[in-house]
Design a protein around this motif. Structure first.
Motif, PDB file in Angstrom:
ATOM      1  N   THR A 221     -31.496   8.978  42.536  1.00  0.00           N
ATOM      2  CA  THR A 221     -32.373  10.096  42.916  1.00  0.00           C
ATOM      3  C   THR A 221     -33.798   9.599  43.128  1.00  0.00           C
ATOM      4  OG1 THR A 221     -31.043  11.664  41.644  1.00  0.00           O
ATOM      5  CG2 THR A 221     -33.295  12.323  42.173  1.00  0.00           C
ATOM      6  N   LEU A 222     -34.282   8.782  42.193  1.00  0.00           N
ATOM      7  CA  LEU A 222     -35.645   8.278  42.286  1.00  0.00           C
ATOM      8  C   LEU A 222     -35.790   7.262  43.413  1.00  0.00           C
ATOM      9  CD1 LEU A 222     -36.242   8.008  38.457  1.00  0.00           C
ATOM     10  CD2 LEU A 222     -37.458   9.537  40.024  1.00  0.00           C
ATOM     11  N   TYR A 223     -34.746   6.447  43.641  1.00  0.00           N
ATOM     12  CA  TYR A 223     -34.765   5.542  44.796  1.00  0.00           C
ATOM     13  C   TYR A 223     -34.870   6.344  46.089  1.00  0.00           C
ATOM     14  CZ  TYR A 223     -32.840   3.015  48.743  1.00  0.00           C
ATOM     15  OH  TYR A 223     -32.655   2.494  50.008  1.00  0.00           O
ATOM     16  N   SER A 224     -34.062   7.385  46.201  1.00  0.00           N
ATOM     17  CA  SER A 224     -34.069   8.212  47.407  1.00  0.00           C
ATOM     18  C   SER A 224     -35.421   8.887  47.589  1.00  0.00           C
ATOM     19  CB  SER A 224     -32.954   9.261  47.317  1.00  0.00           C
ATOM     20  OG  SER A 224     -32.884  10.044  48.476  1.00  0.00           O
ATOM     21  N   PHE A 228     -37.390   8.022  51.028  1.00  0.00           N
ATOM     22  CA  PHE A 228     -37.661   9.075  52.007  1.00  0.00           C
ATOM     23  C   PHE A 228     -39.101   9.565  51.938  1.00  0.00           C
ATOM     24  CE2 PHE A 228     -33.082   9.058  52.140  1.00  0.00           C
ATOM     25  CZ  PHE A 228     -32.844   9.246  53.496  1.00  0.00           C
ATOM     26  N   ALA A 229     -39.797   9.286  50.830  1.00  0.00           N
ATOM     27  CA  ALA A 229     -41.226   9.584  50.791  1.00  0.00           C
ATOM     28  C   ALA A 229     -41.959   8.804  51.872  1.00  0.00           C
ATOM     29  CB  ALA A 229     -41.795   9.232  49.416  1.00  0.00           C
ATOM     30  N   LEU A 230     -41.495   7.577  52.138  1.00  0.00           N
ATOM     31  CA  LEU A 230     -42.096   6.776  53.210  1.00  0.00           C
ATOM     32  C   LEU A 230     -41.403   7.018  54.547  1.00  0.00           C
ATOM     33  CD1 LEU A 230     -44.115   4.540  54.011  1.00  0.00           C
ATOM     34  CD2 LEU A 230     -42.290   2.893  53.558  1.00  0.00           C
ATOM     35  N   ALA A 231     -40.053   6.979  54.552  1.00  0.00           N
ATOM     36  CA  ALA A 231     -39.305   7.051  55.813  1.00  0.00           C
ATOM     37  C   ALA A 231     -39.560   8.355  56.564  1.00  0.00           C
ATOM     38  CB  ALA A 231     -37.812   6.882  55.541  1.00  0.00           C
ATOM     39  N   GLY A 356     -38.791  14.048  47.633  1.00  0.00           N
ATOM     40  CA  GLY A 356     -39.706  13.007  48.073  1.00  0.00           C
ATOM     41  C   GLY A 356     -40.674  13.443  49.162  1.00  0.00           C
ATOM     42  N   PRO A 357     -40.165  13.879  50.320  1.00  0.00           N
ATOM     43  CA  PRO A 357     -41.081  14.297  51.390  1.00  0.00           C
ATOM     44  C   PRO A 357     -41.983  15.458  51.001  1.00  0.00           C
ATOM     45  CG  PRO A 357     -38.881  13.921  52.255  1.00  0.00           C
ATOM     46  CD  PRO A 357     -38.764  13.874  50.764  1.00  0.00           C
ATOM     47  N   VAL A 358     -41.434  16.419  50.227  1.00  0.00           N
ATOM     48  CA  VAL A 358     -42.245  17.573  49.826  1.00  0.00           C
ATOM     49  C   VAL A 358     -43.389  17.128  48.915  1.00  0.00           C
ATOM     50  CG1 VAL A 358     -42.237  19.712  48.495  1.00  0.00           C
ATOM     51  CG2 VAL A 358     -40.376  19.234  50.084  1.00  0.00           C
TER      52      VAL A 358
END
Length: 400
Positions: A221-224, A228-231, A356-358
């Motif tokens: 979960t934390l990896y994702s 996705f925070a960057l991607a 991540g993105p949020v």
């Protein structure tokens, strides 16, 4: 058609492996096609950015809740049947999406696609575990874990070269149907009976209360979240920091996503030769991702160095998905709980994709790009702490 018994440890069926991995890549294409089509969809349906975001996030939203149920479907109906069903549902949803005359119908189609995506990607690892010899499993699971970056990168590259989103989406329908036909060549299970619902519920509870699978899912979960925070913001970030055109920013983003494949393959090769501890691969990926992510968002670096750090972030980060996929079956309370353990990882992955993105988007809106370094640092640190807890499991070490 070849037939294998469920308990058999076969010689690896490389043809079937290729078909299963191709099915994963095709499924991931359906995620990536939403990203590349987003600008055109906003124009065609007169959408704001928040509404348009559901075209992509509906997959992740479904995955947060339906990962374990998808694993239950595998145990109930079998891995091959569930994979075939997933591809069929994916094709139906893609056709509905491509022909949608309104945004509401588009979301219905994307929801059906998301269900097909989950069924396919949860069934596929269980299927691979059945058709791959034990000695080849780490390498094959490393190969399998490349499906998401490969599919997304292909969508970004191919979709940008085509005019009109509907034509590209209809082409994806044809590709899904071709993959579905090929998937009938996958060996069938024999001598298996579907578990009753009460037994499936007990197995789900056992999975949710087993420390190993839960810890792996939390790390993923934390990896994702990190990835996705960057991607999710790569085209915007590269455009702003490197001052390149949107088209070039999209191609550079595809390259960053694609390099994640190399990390997955490297992890599969290292684990297949029993050369490095699984916990160490986790730690290396998380330290590099955390450090590179902080530098990307926080440090006033030259454009070329920013792009290089993005490549390092994605490439070294690819060590973690392959390691997690190969480790989850080893930590399952019982071998038959492998599909549910993998489903739990899928739920964790999708939760990270949502959060991540949020989180990063909110931080950037509040205080600019440097603020994004904080959620990246916190996520990397928490994942490292969880990795330290995972070290107590023998499966996380080199087994001679």
């Amino acid at each position: 058609m070849a037939v294998l018994s469920e308990g058999q440890s076969p010689a690896t069926d490389w043809r079937a492996v290729a078909i299963v991995v191709a099915a994963g890549v095709v499924a991931a294409l359906q995620v990536g096609k939403g990203i590349i089509a987003l600008p055109a969809l906003r124009v065609d349906f007169t959408l704001g950015l928040e509404a348009a975001g559901w075209v992509i996030s509906v997959f992740a939203f479904l995955g947060v809740f339906l990962g374990i149920p998808a694993g239950m479907a595998v145990n109930r109906f079998g891995d091959r049947f569930t994979c075939l069903l997933g591809l069929a549902v994916l094709g139906l949803g893609s056709l509905m999406s491509a022909l949608a005359a309104s945004f509401a119908l588009l979301l219905v189609g994307r929801t059906i696609e998301g269900i097909g995506f989950l069924l396919t990607t949860v069934a596929a690892p269980a299927l691979l575990r059945r058709i791959v010899a034990a000695a080849d499993r780490d390498f094959v699971f490393g190969l399998w874990s490349t499906y998401m970056p490969a599919g997304m990168a292909l969508a970004l590259i191919c979709g940008a070269a085509l005019s009109g989103w509907r034509g590209f989406w209809l082409a994806n329908v044809g590709l899904i149907l071709l993959t579905l036909l090929l998937a009938f060549l996958i060996p069938r299970e024999t001598s298996r009976t579907g578990q009753p619902l009460a037994a499936l519920a007990r197995d789900a509870w056992t999975t949710l209360t087993s420390a190993g699978p839960v810890l792996i899912a939390l790390v993923f979960t934390l990896y994702s979240l990190l990835y996705f925070a960057l991607a999710s913001f790569l085209p915007i970030l590269l455009g702003a920091r490197m001052l390149v055109s949107p088209g070039l920013a999209g191609l550079l983003s595809a390259l960053v996503i694609a390099v994640n494949i190399l990390g997955n393959l490297a992890a599969g090769a290292l684990l297949g030769r029993n050369l490095v501890a699984r916990w160490l691969l986790f730690a290396i990926a998380l330290v590099v991702m955390g450090s590179a992510g902080i530098a990307i968002f926080l440090a006033p670096l030259p454009p070329f160095l920013i792009f290089l750090l993005c490549l390092v972030f994605s490439g070294v980060g690819g060590l973690l998905p392959a390691t997690a996929m190969t480790t989850a079956p080893l930590l399952a309370a019982e071998p038959r709980l492998t599909p549910m353990s993998l489903g739990l990882i899928v739920q964790g992955s999708n939760l990270g994709q949502v959060v991540g993105p949020v989180t990063v988007g909110a931080a950037v809106d509040a205080a600019g790009w440097p603020a994004a370094a904080w959620p990246v640092a916190i996520a990397a640190l928490l994942a490292l702490l969880l990795t330290a807890l995972l070290r107590r499991f023998p499966a996380m070490h080199v087994l001679r």
